[in-house]
Design an enzyme around this catalytic site. Sequence first.
Site, PDB file in Angstrom:
ATOM      1  CB  CYS A 283      -0.931   0.023   1.204  1.00  0.00           C
ATOM      2  SG  CYS A 283      -2.270  -1.156   1.053  1.00  0.00           S
TER       3      CYS A 283
HETATM    4  N1  COA Z   1     -20.573  -8.887   7.550  1.00  0.00           N
HETATM    5  C1  COA Z   1     -21.101  -8.995   8.791  1.00  0.00           C
HETATM    6  N2  COA Z   1     -20.368  -9.211   9.894  1.00  0.00           N
HETATM    7  C2  COA Z   1     -19.042  -9.317   9.745  1.00  0.00           C
HETATM    8  C3  COA Z   1     -18.430  -9.213   8.474  1.00  0.00           C
HETATM    9  C4  COA Z   1     -19.256  -9.001   7.361  1.00  0.00           C
HETATM   10  N3  COA Z   1     -18.743  -8.903   6.133  1.00  0.00           N
HETATM   11  N4  COA Z   1     -17.105  -9.370   8.628  1.00  0.00           N
HETATM   12  C5  COA Z   1     -16.881  -9.551   9.941  1.00  0.00           C
HETATM   13  N5  COA Z   1     -18.057  -9.539  10.615  1.00  0.00           N
HETATM   14  C6  COA Z   1     -18.252  -9.709  12.052  1.00  0.00           C
HETATM   15  C7  COA Z   1     -17.113 -10.486  12.684  1.00  0.00           C
HETATM   16  O1  COA Z   1     -17.312 -11.869  12.566  1.00  0.00           O
HETATM   17  C8  COA Z   1     -17.168 -10.007  14.098  1.00  0.00           C
HETATM   18  O2  COA Z   1     -18.197 -10.702  14.779  1.00  0.00           O
HETATM   19  P1  COA Z   1     -18.010 -11.112  16.350  1.00  0.00           P
HETATM   20  O3  COA Z   1     -17.838  -9.806  17.066  1.00  0.00           O
HETATM   21  O4  COA Z   1     -19.271 -11.831  16.625  1.00  0.00           O
HETATM   22  O5  COA Z   1     -16.777 -11.937  16.372  1.00  0.00           O
HETATM   23  C9  COA Z   1     -17.584  -8.563  13.979  1.00  0.00           C
HETATM   24  O6  COA Z   1     -18.225  -8.447  12.691  1.00  0.00           O
HETATM   25  C10 COA Z   1     -16.409  -7.617  14.015  1.00  0.00           C
HETATM   26  O7  COA Z   1     -15.385  -8.099  13.138  1.00  0.00           O
HETATM   27  P2  COA Z   1     -13.976  -7.448  13.053  1.00  0.00           P
HETATM   28  O8  COA Z   1     -13.153  -8.152  12.008  1.00  0.00           O
HETATM   29  O9  COA Z   1     -13.388  -7.355  14.413  1.00  0.00           O
HETATM   30  O10 COA Z   1     -14.385  -6.022  12.484  1.00  0.00           O
HETATM   31  P3  COA Z   1     -13.600  -4.670  12.549  1.00  0.00           P
HETATM   32  O11 COA Z   1     -14.448  -3.669  13.217  1.00  0.00           O
HETATM   33  O12 COA Z   1     -12.198  -4.842  13.021  1.00  0.00           O
HETATM   34  O13 COA Z   1     -13.526  -4.258  11.020  1.00  0.00           O
HETATM   35  C11 COA Z   1     -11.974  -4.270   9.193  1.00  0.00           C
HETATM   36  C12 COA Z   1     -12.890  -5.092  10.091  1.00  0.00           C
HETATM   37  C13 COA Z   1     -11.267  -5.191   8.226  1.00  0.00           C
HETATM   38  C14 COA Z   1     -12.849  -3.285   8.413  1.00  0.00           C
HETATM   39  C15 COA Z   1     -10.996  -3.489  10.059  1.00  0.00           C
HETATM   40  O14 COA Z   1     -10.351  -4.361  10.968  1.00  0.00           O
HETATM   41  C16 COA Z   1      -9.929  -2.776   9.283  1.00  0.00           C
HETATM   42  O15 COA Z   1     -10.209  -1.929   8.467  1.00  0.00           O
HETATM   43  N6  COA Z   1      -8.656  -3.068   9.570  1.00  0.00           N
HETATM   44  C17 COA Z   1      -7.531  -2.442   8.931  1.00  0.00           C
HETATM   45  C18 COA Z   1      -7.634  -2.701   7.487  1.00  0.00           C
HETATM   46  C19 COA Z   1      -6.454  -2.215   6.731  1.00  0.00           C
HETATM   47  O16 COA Z   1      -6.145  -1.069   6.699  1.00  0.00           O
HETATM   48  N7  COA Z   1      -5.779  -3.097   6.102  1.00  0.00           N
HETATM   49  C20 COA Z   1      -4.724  -2.720   5.299  1.00  0.00           C
HETATM   50  C21 COA Z   1      -4.896  -3.396   4.010  1.00  0.00           C
HETATM   51  S1  COA Z   1      -3.745  -2.756   2.931  1.00  0.00           S
END
Ligand code: COA
Length: 365
Positions: free
Chosen positions: A149
């Site tokens: 990235c």
């Molecule tokens: N739809 C519905 N629920 C979902 C889901 C989806 N697509 N994906 C995950 N969930 C659920 C999970 O299972 C979890 O449920 P639980 O609490 O019962 O375990 C809950 O939603 C929260 O999941 P989580 O993965 O902890 O979500 P989050 O708030 O951390 O958001 C991201 C996920 C990926 C958006 C976030 O972690 C993020 O943006 N991280 C950094 C990403 C980044 O910059 N990456 C760099 C790539 S270059």
Amino acid sequence: MNNVAVTGSGVFTPRQVITNDELVAAFNAYADRRNAEGADPSIPHSSSEFIRSASGIEQRFVLDKSGVLDPDRMYPRLPARPDDAPSQMAEMAVAAATDALAQAGVDAGAVDAVICAASNHERAYPAIAIEIQELLGTGGFGFDMNVACSSATFGIQAAADMIRAGSIERALVVNPEICSAHLEWRDRDCHFIFGDVCTALVLEREDLAGGDRFLIESTRCATQFSNNIRNNDGFLRRTRDAMDDRRDMQFMQNGRKVFKEVLPMVASHIADHMAAEGWQADDLKRMWLHQANKSMNDFIGRKVLGRVPTPEEQPNILQDYANTSSAGSIIAFAQHSADLQPGDRGLICSFGAGYSVGSVLLTRV
Ligand code: COA
């Protein structure tokens, strides 16, 4: 040392769009099929509400939506091209670069270097950058580089350093990102994250630049090893007898850890960079941040300014494009910089796998 300016920018946006609702319908159809076949553990449904609230993403552009939305496939269809036809990445780069060169008023022949900086390259060699050089008719040389990235900001620093030192006068930094091809669309935790795009910037020795421009005041890059964003695909795959459809051959991340570890790294990187150049928070008219997640950008914006930035100060494009890896901050720059006035200061900052973070301090001339 020569001064360096950004004199042109261009964005190639694919024509096909996938909305969150379309994406979730395809994912849920896939999950239902797998569950009917007895998937263990069963695959829970995705939801548009979750995607919007967890990431801020509303849609993404892709090169091919039909393959992604086919529950029997769940990845794009990008037909192979003959070796004597332009490659997919080169084609996108030529489109973005042509716009950037036109904005800069620079003939391709006056460019001395093409840097193709992206998270993935569609072949090992010859370098995509050299093909772009051939297609555009630029001079000098080209090379590919990958810092995930942060590829664009690291590419800007590489090009700016060459211009500063005098080995070249003009460079094109292009970022063709076909993220749809390395995203695991069958994984609910990340299937919404990425989109496709290509960005391009023209960098010139400032005294050669004729029109509107942004002076590059300073660049800074940093890395720190982490496995929390990883893709194990690579040229050793065959030697490991690993040609099967494996999860770790696509993008993998531990999103929560990325959030927790990258944010402080980026906030202190920007603070240190600005302090080293004698810039105060109040000096910043605009932040063109990496476009991965709205909450991440809100956090960084607050840390940098010491208050909540206005949407004008910190424009987001991720609601329309999703995360486009290295291209995100450059799309924000290309689409939200024309209104700045001479003397206005801005910051481009990208961050991601590696971990890596790159920042560029700019003044509108
Ligand atoms: N739809 C519905 N629920 C979902 C889901 C989806 N697509 N994906 C995950 N969930 C659920 C999970 O299972 C979890 O449920 P639980 O609490 O019962 O375990 C809950 O939603 C929260 O999941 P989580 O993965 O902890 O979500 P989050 O708030 O951390 O958001 C991201 C996920 C990926 C958006 C976030 O972690 C993020 O943006 N991280 C950094 C990403 C980044 O910059 N990456 C760099 C790539 S270059």
